[in-house]
Write an enzyme that holds these catalytic residues in place. Structure first.
Site, PDB file in Angstrom:
ATOM      1  N   SER A 241       3.803  -3.119   2.835  1.00 15.44           N
ATOM      2  CA  SER A 241       5.024  -2.500   3.675  1.00 15.44           C
ATOM      3  C   SER A 241       5.966  -3.414   4.415  1.00 15.44           C
ATOM      4  O   SER A 241       7.031  -3.339   4.957  1.00 15.44           O
ATOM      5  CB  SER A 241       4.446  -1.557   4.551  1.00 15.44           C
TER       6      SER A 241
ATOM      7  N   HIS B 235       4.349   3.091  -0.153  1.00 10.26           N
ATOM      8  CA  HIS B 235       5.554   2.661  -0.502  1.00 10.26           C
ATOM      9  C   HIS B 235       6.012   2.344  -1.747  1.00 10.26           C
ATOM     10  O   HIS B 235       7.073   1.544  -2.109  1.00 10.26           O
ATOM     11  CB  HIS B 235       5.631   1.226   0.330  1.00 10.26           C
TER      12      HIS B 235
ATOM     13  N   LYS C  56       6.547   9.776   3.556  1.00  8.50           N
ATOM     14  CA  LYS C  56       7.483   8.820   3.360  1.00  8.50           C
ATOM     15  C   LYS C  56       8.561   9.498   2.367  1.00  8.50           C
ATOM     16  O   LYS C  56       9.524  10.310   2.625  1.00  8.50           O
ATOM     17  CB  LYS C  56       6.968   7.324   2.841  1.00  8.50           C
TER      18      LYS C  56
HETATM   19  N1  PLP Z   1      -0.618   2.886   3.997  1.00  9.31           N
HETATM   20  C1  PLP Z   1       0.506   2.055   4.113  1.00  9.31           C
HETATM   21  C2  PLP Z   1       0.871   1.110   3.208  1.00  9.31           C
HETATM   22  C3  PLP Z   1       1.262   2.682   5.238  1.00  9.31           C
HETATM   23  O1  PLP Z   1       2.449   1.940   5.069  1.00  9.31           O
HETATM   24  C4  PLP Z   1       1.149   3.763   5.933  1.00  9.31           C
HETATM   25  C5  PLP Z   1       2.133   4.126   6.941  1.00  9.31           C
HETATM   26  O2  PLP Z   1       2.850   3.561   7.648  1.00  9.31           O
HETATM   27  C6  PLP Z   1       0.018   4.357   5.706  1.00  9.31           C
HETATM   28  C7  PLP Z   1      -0.875   3.758   4.911  1.00  9.31           C
HETATM   29  C8  PLP Z   1      -0.391   5.498   6.380  1.00  9.31           C
HETATM   30  O3  PLP Z   1       0.334   6.635   6.199  1.00  9.31           O
HETATM   31  P1  PLP Z   1       0.401   7.940   6.886  1.00  9.31           P
HETATM   32  O4  PLP Z   1       1.667   7.798   7.877  1.00  9.31           O
HETATM   33  O5  PLP Z   1       0.570   8.977   5.873  1.00  9.31           O
HETATM   34  O6  PLP Z   1      -0.834   8.045   7.861  1.00  9.31           O
END
Ligand code: PLP
Length: 426
Positions: free
Chosen positions: A213, A241, A272
């Site tokens: 990310s 992502h 997202k």
């Molecule tokens: N995994 C990744 C790669 C993320 O970018 C994010 C959120 O920023 C998450 C997990 C967590 O997702 P959530 O917002 O559904 O808790």
């Protein structure tokens, strides 16, 4: 002269008894002690230039938003709203209908009295979308990542995890009692070495983000799957992502790289590209999902996903399963933004992904440039430690299918002005 946070903290650490034995009532002195410690810690964050301010949006999420304190519509380039579905009329309508029919929430966890047909339908839809056997919903992907490893693996097993995996994976790995191996970021030779070391354990699980990310780089899943075959390991990917827009049908990086049938477990988010409300899930083999329903702590001990949230995500998936047109429009916009910025002299991380990190290095520079961009009507955010490693501060620009060509050109133009002002480009 004001004392810096570092000086205050050092002084505090030299006097650990301060606040005690001064005749203050015990509870008050404990609070005074906490306040002093936290005050010094907060000052350190300000001193380091890594303080995170939250800007207040007064409109719906979208390419054009209103931000408190800024005049007129602002162009938003920092949401994970990759497909612009957060404010899609059909997604909103579906949320309203679910609210109307199923109520605000369940006042329960799933296994007590918190499962509606709505939840079962969404789980079936997610499994179908990813072409997996089953799926289980969580309140967030953070929870899905926090809950999976501990539930599946024991001290007999091993986790082999990319060093730059998302914080939620790192936390999930911490909670798990399996043996832990960390391989260098996307380094296949190091992964192989760790897999060799891990051969002595019962189950081996390779854990990686599909797309990272902070950098927008894509994990080499084909090669990872080759290694998993060679060393008899399982593969887990976090597709937050990627879900909805990577690959010919938006199924994710596993589809993009032709390994949908070789990646065993996928965790992803509904927060997202899939409507952007909230929620996360695991999809994969039925036995994995069955065990998570019995053992995964964030699933067992936290409230059910609210019906309107489920309604929104369900419609987002319908839209994507009907047509891939929205996702397809994004690729050319990403290419255009990246090529314009690179030509101007900026260093952009990653490749071909809507996450386009403008690499700057210095935390204060990233934050000052983001502030100047907002003055020009462009909302972007500077990322610094601890979100990214020290010395690798950046502004992360995220392109969405909902940006017009004109929006992207305005963003590039503002970067040219601000980059020039701060001496980042000539
Ligand atoms: N995994 C990744 C790669 C993320 O970018 C994010 C959120 O920023 C998450 C997990 C967590 O997702 P959530 O917002 O559904 O808790």
């Amino acid at each position: 002269m004001l004392l810096s946070g570092r000086v205050l903290l050092a002084a505090w650490r030299r006097r650990p008894g301060l606040g005690l034995g001064l005749g203050l009532p015990r509870a008050r002195s404990a609070l005074a002690q906490l306040n002093a410690v936290l005050g010094a810690e907060l000052e350190l964050i300000r001193d380091a230039g890594t303080w995170k301010n939250e800007r207040i949006i007064t409109s719906r999420q979208g390419a054009h938003i209103n931000v408190q304190g800024s005049e007129g519509a602002i162009l938003n380039f920092c949401a994970n709203n990759y497909l612009g579905l957060s404010s899609h009329p059909a997604v909103i309508q579906s949320g309203i209908e679910a609210l109307d029919q199923y109520g605000a929430g369940l006042s329960s966890v799933r296994f007590i009295c918190g499962t509606q047909n709505l939840h079962k339908n969404l789980e079936a839809k997610i499994a179908k979308f990813h072409q997996r056997e089953d799926a289980i919903l969580y309140a967030s992907c953070f929870d899905a990542n926090a809950g999976i490893f501990e539930a599946l693996l024991t001290p007999e097993d091993a986790l082999i995890s990319d060093e730059l995996n998302h914080a939620s994976i790192i936390d999930g790995v911490r909670l798990c009692k399996a043996n832990k191996y960390r391989y260098k970021h996307m380094d296949l030779a190091d992964l192989e070495a760790k897999l060799q070391e891990a051969q002595k354990h019962r189950i081996r699980l390779i854990v990686t983000d599909g797309v990272f990310s902070m950098d927008g780089d894509v994990a080499p899943l084909k090669e990872i799957c080759d290694l998993s075959d060679k060393y008899h390991a399982l593969v887990f990917i976090d597709e937050c992502h990627a879900t909805g827009f990577m690959g010919p049908n938006g199924r994710g990086t596993d589809e993009l790289l032709g390994v949908m049938d070789r990646v065993h477990i996928v965790n992803s988010t509904l927060g997202k590209a899939l409507g952007g409300a909230a929620g996360g899930y695991t999809t994969g083999p039925k036995a994995v999902v069955d065990l998570l329903r019995q053992r995964s702590r964030p699933y067992l001990f936290s409230n059910t996903l609210p019906p309107p949230v489920v309604g929104c995500a369900s419609k987002a998936l319908d839209l994507l399963m009907d047509s891939n047109d929205i996702a397809r429009t994004m690729a050319s916009k990403v290419k255009w933004f990246r090529s314009q910025m690179t030509a101007a002299g900026f260093s952009i991380g990653g490749m071909d992904h809507p996450i386009c990190p403008v690499m700057l290095g210095d935390a204060r520079l990233a934050s000052a440039m983001a502030e100047d961009m907002l003055q020009r009507g462009i909302y972007v955010i500077g990322f610094s430690f601890p979100v990214v490693p020290k010395g690798k501060a950046r502004i992360r620009v995220q392109i969405s299918a909902s940006h017009s060509e004109q929006d992207i050109n305005r963003c590039v133009q503002a970067f040219l002005e601000v980059g020039h002002k701060h001496g980042v480009i000539p």
